[in-house]
Structure formats: structure tokens, C-alpha cells
Write a protein that holds these residues in place. Structure first.
Motif, PDB file in Angstrom:
ATOM      1  N   ALA A  29       0.881  -1.150   0.000  1.00  0.00           N
ATOM      2  CA  ALA A  29       0.000   0.000   0.000  1.00  0.00           C
ATOM      3  C   ALA A  29       0.921   1.201   0.000  1.00  0.00           C
ATOM      4  CB  ALA A  29      -0.893   0.030   1.234  1.00  0.00           C
ATOM      5  N   GLN A  30       0.576   2.181  -0.808  1.00  0.00           N
ATOM      6  CA  GLN A  30       1.494   3.278  -1.046  1.00  0.00           C
ATOM      7  C   GLN A  30       1.938   3.978   0.241  1.00  0.00           C
ATOM      8  OE1 GLN A  30       2.612   3.023  -3.841  1.00  0.00           O
ATOM      9  NE2 GLN A  30       4.029   4.706  -3.727  1.00  0.00           N
ATOM     10  N   GLN A  31       1.034   4.089   1.225  1.00  0.00           N
ATOM     11  CA  GLN A  31       1.405   4.888   2.391  1.00  0.00           C
ATOM     12  C   GLN A  31       2.281   4.150   3.388  1.00  0.00           C
ATOM     13  OE1 GLN A  31      -1.473   3.576   1.635  1.00  0.00           O
ATOM     14  NE2 GLN A  31      -3.041   3.909   3.168  1.00  0.00           N
ATOM     15  N   VAL A  32       2.160   2.820   3.479  1.00  0.00           N
ATOM     16  CA  VAL A  32       2.998   2.110   4.450  1.00  0.00           C
ATOM     17  C   VAL A  32       3.834   1.001   3.808  1.00  0.00           C
ATOM     18  CG1 VAL A  32       1.535   2.596   6.430  1.00  0.00           C
ATOM     19  CG2 VAL A  32       1.099   0.579   5.068  1.00  0.00           C
ATOM     20  N   MET A  33       3.745   0.847   2.497  1.00  0.00           N
ATOM     21  CA  MET A  33       4.500  -0.167   1.759  1.00  0.00           C
ATOM     22  C   MET A  33       4.238  -1.584   2.286  1.00  0.00           C
ATOM     23  SD  MET A  33       6.104   1.434  -0.684  1.00  0.00           S
ATOM     24  CE  MET A  33       6.716   3.033  -1.154  1.00  0.00           C
ATOM     25  N   GLN A  34       5.282  -2.255   2.838  1.00  0.00           N
ATOM     26  CA  GLN A  34       5.111  -3.677   3.186  1.00  0.00           C
ATOM     27  C   GLN A  34       4.678  -3.902   4.626  1.00  0.00           C
ATOM     28  OE1 GLN A  34       9.134  -4.622   2.677  1.00  0.00           O
ATOM     29  NE2 GLN A  34       9.139  -4.411   0.460  1.00  0.00           N
ATOM     30  N   ALA A  35       4.194  -2.866   5.287  1.00  0.00           N
ATOM     31  CA  ALA A  35       3.958  -2.977   6.737  1.00  0.00           C
ATOM     32  C   ALA A  35       2.991  -4.091   7.097  1.00  0.00           C
ATOM     33  CB  ALA A  35       3.442  -1.652   7.276  1.00  0.00           C
ATOM     34  N   LYS A  36       1.962  -4.312   6.306  1.00  0.00           N
ATOM     35  CA  LYS A  36       0.958  -5.311   6.672  1.00  0.00           C
ATOM     36  C   LYS A  36       1.561  -6.705   6.713  1.00  0.00           C
ATOM     37  CE  LYS A  36      -2.551  -4.296   3.819  1.00  0.00           C
ATOM     38  NZ  LYS A  36      -2.167  -3.063   3.136  1.00  0.00           N
ATOM     39  N   SER A  37       2.422  -7.055   5.741  1.00  0.00           N
ATOM     40  CA  SER A  37       3.010  -8.400   5.810  1.00  0.00           C
ATOM     41  C   SER A  37       4.047  -8.471   6.921  1.00  0.00           C
ATOM     42  CB  SER A  37       3.619  -8.859   4.490  1.00  0.00           C
ATOM     43  OG  SER A  37       3.712  -7.871   3.571  1.00  0.00           O
ATOM     44  N   PHE A  38       4.676  -7.328   7.215  1.00  0.00           N
ATOM     45  CA  PHE A  38       5.611  -7.320   8.344  1.00  0.00           C
ATOM     46  C   PHE A  38       4.874  -7.708   9.626  1.00  0.00           C
ATOM     47  CE2 PHE A  38       8.165  -5.660  11.727  1.00  0.00           C
ATOM     48  CZ  PHE A  38       9.454  -5.810  11.273  1.00  0.00           C
ATOM     49  N   ALA A  39       3.719  -7.082   9.832  1.00  0.00           N
ATOM     50  CA  ALA A  39       2.930  -7.384  11.026  1.00  0.00           C
ATOM     51  C   ALA A  39       2.446  -8.826  10.991  1.00  0.00           C
ATOM     52  CB  ALA A  39       1.746  -6.428  11.120  1.00  0.00           C
ATOM     53  N   MET A  40       2.123  -9.292   9.783  1.00  0.00           N
ATOM     54  CA  MET A  40       1.591 -10.651   9.637  1.00  0.00           C
ATOM     55  C   MET A  40       2.566 -11.692  10.198  1.00  0.00           C
ATOM     56  SD  MET A  40       0.136 -12.363   6.169  1.00  0.00           S
ATOM     57  CE  MET A  40       1.660 -12.770   5.337  1.00  0.00           C
ATOM     58  N   SER A  41       3.880 -11.474   9.982  1.00  0.00           N
ATOM     59  CA  SER A  41       4.853 -12.477  10.425  1.00  0.00           C
ATOM     60  C   SER A  41       4.945 -12.526  11.950  1.00  0.00           C
ATOM     61  CB  SER A  41       6.224 -12.183   9.819  1.00  0.00           C
ATOM     62  OG  SER A  41       6.760 -11.022  10.379  1.00  0.00           O
ATOM     63  N   MET A  42       4.381 -11.522  12.634  1.00  0.00           N
ATOM     64  CA  MET A  42       4.471 -11.509  14.102  1.00  0.00           C
ATOM     65  C   MET A  42       3.322 -12.261  14.757  1.00  0.00           C
ATOM     66  SD  MET A  42       6.231  -8.365  15.452  1.00  0.00           S
ATOM     67  CE  MET A  42       7.847  -8.009  14.824  1.00  0.00           C
ATOM     68  N   ILE A  43       2.278 -12.547  13.973  1.00  0.00           N
ATOM     69  CA  ILE A  43       1.060 -13.110  14.568  1.00  0.00           C
ATOM     70  C   ILE A  43       1.319 -14.375  15.397  1.00  0.00           C
ATOM     71  CG2 ILE A  43      -1.215 -14.098  14.064  1.00  0.00           C
ATOM     72  CD1 ILE A  43      -1.484 -12.113  11.795  1.00  0.00           C
ATOM     73  N   PRO A  44       2.047 -15.404  14.844  1.00  0.00           N
ATOM     74  CA  PRO A  44       2.182 -16.642  15.629  1.00  0.00           C
ATOM     75  C   PRO A  44       2.815 -16.415  16.998  1.00  0.00           C
ATOM     76  CG  PRO A  44       2.986 -16.951  13.391  1.00  0.00           C
ATOM     77  CD  PRO A  44       2.702 -15.498  13.538  1.00  0.00           C
ATOM     78  N   ALA A  45       3.887 -15.605  17.038  1.00  0.00           N
ATOM     79  CA  ALA A  45       4.568 -15.386  18.309  1.00  0.00           C
ATOM     80  C   ALA A  45       3.715 -14.554  19.260  1.00  0.00           C
ATOM     81  CB  ALA A  45       5.904 -14.693  18.060  1.00  0.00           C
ATOM     82  N   LEU A  46       3.123 -13.479  18.743  1.00  0.00           N
ATOM     83  CA  LEU A  46       2.324 -12.605  19.608  1.00  0.00           C
ATOM     84  C   LEU A  46       1.147 -13.363  20.208  1.00  0.00           C
ATOM     85  CD1 LEU A  46       2.221  -9.245  17.627  1.00  0.00           C
ATOM     86  CD2 LEU A  46       3.649  -9.851  19.555  1.00  0.00           C
ATOM     87  N   LYS A  47       0.587 -14.293  19.428  1.00  0.00           N
ATOM     88  CA  LYS A  47      -0.550 -15.065  19.921  1.00  0.00           C
ATOM     89  C   LYS A  47      -0.156 -15.874  21.142  1.00  0.00           C
ATOM     90  CE  LYS A  47      -4.034 -15.893  16.446  1.00  0.00           C
ATOM     91  NZ  LYS A  47      -4.395 -16.690  15.274  1.00  0.00           N
ATOM     92  N   VAL A  48       1.109 -16.363  21.155  1.00  0.00           N
ATOM     93  CA  VAL A  48       1.568 -17.140  22.310  1.00  0.00           C
ATOM     94  C   VAL A  48       1.825 -16.221  23.493  1.00  0.00           C
ATOM     95  CG1 VAL A  48       3.410 -18.609  23.164  1.00  0.00           C
ATOM     96  CG2 VAL A  48       2.540 -18.923  20.837  1.00  0.00           C
ATOM     97  N   TRP A  49       2.521 -15.091  23.224  1.00  0.00           N
ATOM     98  CA  TRP A  49       2.921 -14.212  24.333  1.00  0.00           C
ATOM     99  C   TRP A  49       1.725 -13.482  24.952  1.00  0.00           C
ATOM    100  CZ3 TRP A  49       7.153 -11.943  20.722  1.00  0.00           C
ATOM    101  CH2 TRP A  49       8.201 -12.864  20.634  1.00  0.00           C
ATOM    102  N   TYR A  50       0.763 -13.107  24.107  1.00  0.00           N
ATOM    103  CA  TYR A  50      -0.344 -12.296  24.616  1.00  0.00           C
ATOM    104  C   TYR A  50      -1.652 -13.082  24.630  1.00  0.00           C
ATOM    105  CZ  TYR A  50       2.938  -8.479  24.287  1.00  0.00           C
ATOM    106  OH  TYR A  50       4.034  -7.690  24.450  1.00  0.00           O
ATOM    107  N   LYS A  51      -1.526 -14.367  25.015  1.00  0.00           N
ATOM    108  CA  LYS A  51      -2.709 -15.215  25.077  1.00  0.00           C
ATOM    109  C   LYS A  51      -3.792 -14.588  25.947  1.00  0.00           C
ATOM    110  CE  LYS A  51      -0.969 -19.163  25.699  1.00  0.00           C
ATOM    111  NZ  LYS A  51      -0.465 -20.316  26.388  1.00  0.00           N
TER     112      LYS A  51
END
Lengths: 273, 208
Positions: A29-51
Motif C-alpha cells: 500500500a502506497q502509504q505504508v508499503m510492506q507494513a501489513k506483511s511485516f505485522a503478519m509475520s508476528m502473529i504466531p509469536a504474539l498469539k503465544v505471548w499475549y494469550k
């Protein structure tokens, strides 16, 4: 450095994260470029830490998905690994701040983009294509496949390797900093570096030239030339500052998107840009 | 056509042009020059529509972000994939398909019906929209003064340094800041141990 010991659970979410960064280029997306997929890669770990704290997880996800991120695909994975290591410290001990994580991201994305583009596009791709073309000239149908396997294999292999390396080294470094008690100090100097790199990114990404050149009795006044003679790129800096001020006042990014797109079309209609 | 965009500067749509050109030459048996001519036209057409594609991508971003607000991470991933398949990829395929089915001239004629300023405006907006993400990043690392950002800007725009040398300068400044802070900290601690009062306030302002 001693080999990093993964706990079984940790190994699971880190591997999942590494595999998710393979799709680092799919969200543009022009305004944030690849930010959404960057956040996507954090989902598995964050789900464990912030259960037990889904609200906190939302905040962290938003922070990653809604700020600028753009780098080369391999740099993307490396930075995602490092950011994950910092998030781990934050989830467990809470000393690392948003400020520090964002600073590190902003500082690393530019340099890794430059190195990655030069090395992978201009060296690895050319060599892979050379081998592929050699096969294709001899009439082998395997040629495109060989190209994809060599180029794609090297890029994806590097992505995986650098993600894991970024994570393990990141965790060790952050742990060490924690033991020394210098995380607040490091955060401060990281945001100095981050600020400088954001300035460089504003200068290199934001482009706006004014075409408006009114004629006064035969004399053409080229507005862009006038602005350039005062300070080149002044407009980019001014726009960045105004946008930032509006965000500070609580304006939604969504509103800003419409203002900028509408404004640019209006200015184009008036033949100003 | 520039083949290798360094550091994210897109020059022209070589991907589409290559696909179209190679496909035409292999499947219809026309000669290479004719294939290249058609391919370049369509490549340019796709490029001129890129502004529109970017505008769509920019405006759907806030809607995808809302999946996070709702805590629906599965939906978030699916939305990103759908965006990639339909907006990022199928968009170009659709233009190529239309150009093949109707002829590139017809598509161009249709495009000419859209006022030129709309496409120009969207094209300009594409290069300005990025300021939002950068301002959001600034907000996240804000340290109450804009001088560091100004410094990076000046180094890049006026002194003309590339990103890597700027990072080197940045690291030096960061290390200097760190050394000074470290000295201040040890100084404070030595005062605290020398004086009667404890140094428990120290460091609090970093955590808010």
C-alpha cells in the motif's frame, strides 16, 4: 557466540514467523508499503505471548501494520527477526519500548534495501538468469524452472536464514543489554538514529514537484525553480511536518489518505502539479 | 526499459511487457520485432494505469487494518492475500487481457475518456501518500524535537549522501549520544551513593 537454544514452543512460532515472511511482498500500500506483511509475520509469536491480553496484542499489531516499512525482501526478513526478538523482551520483561522497536526498524530498512537490491537483483539474479539462458539456448524446457529454483531458492533460503539469525542474535543482544541495565539508554540512542534515518527516507521517498508557472507580461515565473532556489525538496519536508502535526492532533490516517488523494487531483486539475 | 530498479524506484513495467512479448512470439509465431512493439505498448499502458492501482491499494489499506481492531487475524491474513491476488496481480492481467481482446488502441481510447488530471493527480498522490506512513513512524519514535529528522533530510537532500553513509553518520551520532548518557548515568549514580538520598527516581521517565 554460543548456539542459541530454542524451547520447543519458541521453535514453533519462530519457524511459523519465518515462513510467513516468505510472503513479505504481498501487501503493498502506497502509504505504508510492506507494513501489513511485516505485522503478519508476528502473529504466531504474539498469539503465544499475549494469550491473556488480546488488547495489548492488537496495539502491537497496529503499531507494526500501520507504520511505514519498506526494504528488500531479505532485509525484510532480517528486520522482522530482530523486531521479534525485541518484542519477546517486551513481552517478558517489558523494558523495550515501541520507540526502540520502531527506531531499529526505521534505521535498518534503508541500508538493507540498498544492499539487498544490489546483491540479489544484480548479482544472484543475473547469475541465475545466465544459467537459465544457457539451458534455454540449447532448447531445454527446464530453463525457466532452473532459474526459478536457483534465484527463488537462494532468496528464500537467505530469508529463512536471516530471519532466524536476526531473532537469535537479537535475543542474545537484548538479554545482554538487559543484564547491563542499559536498555533505556540504548532506546534513546536508537531513536536518535531512527530519527535521522526517517529524515533520509522522507527525502528519498516523498516526491512533489510543482508545474505551476504563471506568465506575467511575458515573463514566466517557474514556481518550482523559485522553491528550489530557496531550498530544494522544501515541499517534501513541509508536507511531512504538516502530516505529522495533524496526526499528533488526532486526525485519522484514513482522513489523511483522502485529503492527499483529493488534494493532488484538485491541484492537477488546476494544473499546479 | 530499466530492468533493475535500485532501492525501490520503479522505471517501467518490464514484467508485463516480457510476458506479453514472449507469449505472443511463441504462441502466434509473429516475428520478434512485432512482438516487442506490441509488448512495449501494453507495458506502457499497464504503467499508466499503475497510478490507479496504487490509489486502490492505498484506500483499501485502512479497511484491512480494521481486521486487527476486531482481533480477527485469520481474516487479516486472508484480506492481505485477496488484495495480492485481485488488486496487485489480477489487475495487470485484466489490462493485458483487455488489451489483447480489444486491442491496445481501444483500451487507450477508453482511457483517454478519463480526464487527464485524474490520472496525473493520482500519480502525484502515489509519491506523496508515503508521507503518512513516515509520519506515523515518526510519531512512534518521536523525541520532542525534529532536529534529528531534519539532519537526515539535509544529509540526503543537500549533502547528497546515499542511505548507507547516512546510516554510518547516524550510528556515530547515536553512539556519541549513548556515551554521553552513560557518563551522565554513572555521574548520577556516584552522586546518589555519595549523597544520603536514594537514586530511585532515575530512569523512571523512560517508561512513562
Amino acid at each position: 557466540m554460543a548456539k542459541y537454544q530454542f524451547t520447543p514452543e519458541e521453535k514453533k512460532y519462530v519457524t511459523k514467523g519465518a515462513l510467513l515472511t516468505f510472503w513479505s511482498m504481498i501487501s503493498n500500500a502506497q502509504q505504508v508499503m510492506q507494513a501489513k506483511s511485516f505485522a503478519m509475520s508476528m502473529i504466531p509469536a504474539l498469539k503465544v505471548w499475549y494469550k491473556d491480553d488480546p488488547e495489548r496484542m492488537k496495539e502491537i499489531m497496529l503499531m507494526h501494520a500501520d507504520t511505514f516499512f519498506n526494504s528488500h525482501s531479505v532485509g525484510h526478513s532480517l528486520i522482522a527477526g530482530i523486531a521479534l526478538a525485541m518484542e519477546k523482551e517486551r513481552a517478558e520483561k517489558g523494558q523495550v519500548t515501541t520507540e526502540a522497536i520502531q527506531s531499529i526498524k526505521a534505521s535498518l530498512m534503508g541500508p538493507t534495501a540498498g544492499i539487498g537490491d544490489s546483491f540479489y537483483y544484480n548479482v544472484v539474479r543475473v547469475i541465475a538468469a545466465g544459467i537459465g539462458i544457457g539451458l534455454a539456448v540449447n532448447g531445454s524446457l527446464l530453463a525457466p524452472l532452473v532459474f526459478i529454483l536457483i534465484y527463488g531458492g537462494i532468496v528464500w533460503g537467505s530469508k529463512y536464514y536471516f530471519y532466524i539469525a536476526g531473532y537469535t542474535n537479537g535475543v542474545s543482544l537484548v538479554d545482554k543489554a538487559y543484564q547491563l541495565g542499559i536498555i533505556p539508554l540504548l532506546s534513546r540512542s536508537a531513536s536518535v538514529l531512527g530519527g535521522i534515518m526517517v529524515g533520509a527516507l522522507v527525502s528519498s521517498y516523498v516526491k512533489l514537484n510543482i508545474k505551476f508557472a504563471p506568465t506575467f507580461g511575458g515573463a514566466v515565473v517557474d514556481m518550482q525553480a523559485v522553491l528550489d532556489s530557496i531550498a530544494p525538496g522544501l515541499l517534501a519536508f513541509v508536507i511531512w511536518w504538516l502530516t505529522f502535526k495533524q496526526l499528533q492532533k488526532g486526525m485519522k490516517p484514513m482522513t489523511l489518505i483522502w485529503i492527499i488523494m483529493g488534494g493532488c487531483i484538485l491541484l492537477a486539475a488546476l494544473k499546479i502539479v | 526499459m530499466g530492468i533493475s530498479p535500485i532501492g525501490g524506484v520503479v522505471s517501467s513495467n518490464y514484467r508485463v511487457a516480457t510476458t506479453v512479448g514472449v507469449g505472443l512470439v511463441i504462441f502466434t509465431g509473429i516475428n520478434l520485432e512485432a512482438g516487442v512493439a506490441i509488448a512495449t505498448t501494453i507495458g506502457a499502458l499497464v504503467n499508466s494505469l499503475q497510478a490507479l492501482q496504487k490509489a486502490i491499494l492505498a484506500s483499501i489499506h485502512p479497511f484491512i487494518i480494521r481486521f486487527i481492531d476486531r482481533g480477527d487475524y485469520r481474516g487479516y491474513k486472508i484480506a492481505i492475500w485477496l488484495q495480492y491476488i485481485f488488486v496487485s496481480s489480477a489487475f495487470n492481467a485484466l489490462i493485458v487481457f483487455l488489451a489483447m481482446a480489444l486491442g491496445a488502441e481501444t483500451v487507450q481510447l477508453f482511457l483517454d475518456k478519463v480526464p487527464a488530471f485524474v490520472m496525473t493527480g493520482l500519480g502525484v498522490a502515489g509519491n506523496v501518500l508515503v508521507v503518512i506512513g513516515l509520519a506515523l513512524t515518526t510519531q512512534a519514535i518521536w523525541m520532542k524535537n525534529a532536529f534529528y529528522v531534519l539532519m537526515g533530510f539535509v544529509l540526503h537532500r543537500y549533502i547528497g549522501l546515499a542511505i548507507l553513509p547516512i546510516a554510518a553518520v547516524g550510528i556515530i551520532v547515536a553512539v556519541l549520544t549513548f556515551t554521553r548518557d552513560m557518563e551522565l548515568k554513572t555521574l548520577k549514580e556516584s552522586f546518589a551513593t555519595a549523597g544520603a538520598s536514594s537514586g530511585s527516581k532515575e530512569g523512571d521517565d523512560f517508561y512513562g
